[in-house]
Design an enzyme around this catalytic site. Sequence first.
Site, PDB file in Angstrom:
ATOM      1  N   LYS A 102       0.834  -1.134  -0.018  1.00 33.73           N
ATOM      2  CA  LYS A 102      -0.034   0.182   0.064  1.00 33.73           C
ATOM      3  C   LYS A 102       1.095   1.200  -0.105  1.00 33.73           C
ATOM      4  CE  LYS A 102      -4.554   0.757   0.449  1.00 33.73           C
ATOM      5  NZ  LYS A 102      -5.356  -0.139  -0.090  1.00 33.73           N
TER       6      LYS A 102
HETATM    7  N1  GLU Z   1      -7.127   0.133  -3.433  1.00 33.12           N
HETATM    8  C1  GLU Z   1      -7.697  -1.032  -3.648  1.00 33.12           C
HETATM    9  C2  GLU Z   1      -7.832  -1.697  -2.393  1.00 33.12           C
HETATM   10  O1  GLU Z   1      -7.896  -1.512  -1.260  1.00 33.12           O
HETATM   11  C3  GLU Z   1      -7.412  -1.939  -4.979  1.00 33.12           C
HETATM   12  C4  GLU Z   1      -6.200  -2.314  -4.892  1.00 33.12           C
HETATM   13  C5  GLU Z   1      -5.648  -2.876  -5.974  1.00 33.12           C
HETATM   14  O2  GLU Z   1      -6.525  -2.970  -7.175  1.00 33.12           O
HETATM   15  O3  GLU Z   1      -4.571  -3.150  -6.295  1.00 33.12           O
HETATM   16  O4  GLU Z   1      -8.181  -2.874  -2.385  1.00 33.12           O
END
Ligand code: GLU
Length: 409
Positions: A102
């Site tokens: 993240k």
């Molecule tokens: N930000 C989204 C999540 O928390 C998508 C992450 C992604 O597609 O890599 O799942």
Amino acid sequence: MNATEATNYFFSKAARLLDLDSRVEQQIKAPFREIKVECTIPCDDGRLSTYTGFRVQHDNSRGPFKGGIRYHPEVNPDEVNALASLMTWKTAVVNVPFGGAKGGVNCDPRTLSPCELQRLTRVFTEKIHDIIGPNTDIPAPDMGTNAQTMAWIMDEYSKFHGYHPGVVTGKPLELYGSEGRDAATGRGLLYGAECLFAEAGKSVGDFTYAIQGFGNVGSWAARLFSEAGGKIVAVSDVTGAIRNREGLDIPALAEYAARTRGVVGFPLAEAFPPEELLAEECDVLIPAALGGVLTQDTARDVRAKYVLEAANHPTLPLADAVFAERGIIVLPDIYANAGGVTVSYFEWVQNVQQYTWDEERVNSELKRRMAAAFGDLSACAKHYGCDLRTGAFVLAITRVARATALRGL
Ligand code: GLU
């Protein structure tokens, strides 16, 4: 309890049930790498501003690190760490061949101009370009970022590494994005809810819904649940909260919110204090905004029978205990909002193969994967006699631990 402690609490609860080897536990709990960068950009008025950015890569035993990048004033190392770890468990629950990561930049995107946002995104990308890549770490949109942000990241990355559209997902359709990615988190939530309700012999149209958050996830969830016959009785966002016992006209609300940048003032509804949204009378509560909103206190006031966690970590451990005691069923975040990363996987596959899918194929493969994952996690919950969250963690930890052990400690 901070976000990392809360996530580790759920992890440890499942690890104990599994009787997980302590050496494997030690290996998969801590993040692989945490990066912090300072991003200084010229503002439109000529001043310089510095924003702090983070990328935490948690685990890559099952595949490249994967997870969104968020732009929000509350971004901090603890939050990004917890979210990176949740991505590891999320990709494992839906069984896509990725790990967890993240990122985030501590800024308020609502106060930045499009030019400033582009400069910030390019500087952030410049600082992390050597640790991301289509086979190493693949960012995606999250709170405060969107397809445009991903286009800028892809473009900046290409200056260093050449043509690699698979370096990010959630891109615009015109730039190697996938059909269905924008709606995917909301749609995955719908498919997950259908599986959950079917266990009780019910369907989406049998219930009323209150939704906290009207960004990408909340607004798509509202639209898709109402199209499936559900009655959305209350919605809130940063501007306020609105309700209508007869059901809100979601297409009209979506159009109004896009035009005025918020739900407040929508004429076909009554305004009420947003802090009361979680306690609103409804059958199903959908937190689709920030983490940590369901505390021991707010959980006691929840009147819904179901909580569908569209947001990441909306429920703190003590709130989870309150829900268990009160018989409120929680569809956990690492499954409930996994539709986004699942369609990110489809986008990445299309980029790698240089072959595009139509929306029907994206949606039907998403449905199949959400149904399979529900079957797996519900079987874990039944086998261990635990709630769905613990069942989802058991499933995810089993998969990550197996991959880790097979690679050799
Ligand atoms: N930000 C989204 C999540 O928390 C998508 C992450 C992604 O597609 O890599 O799942």
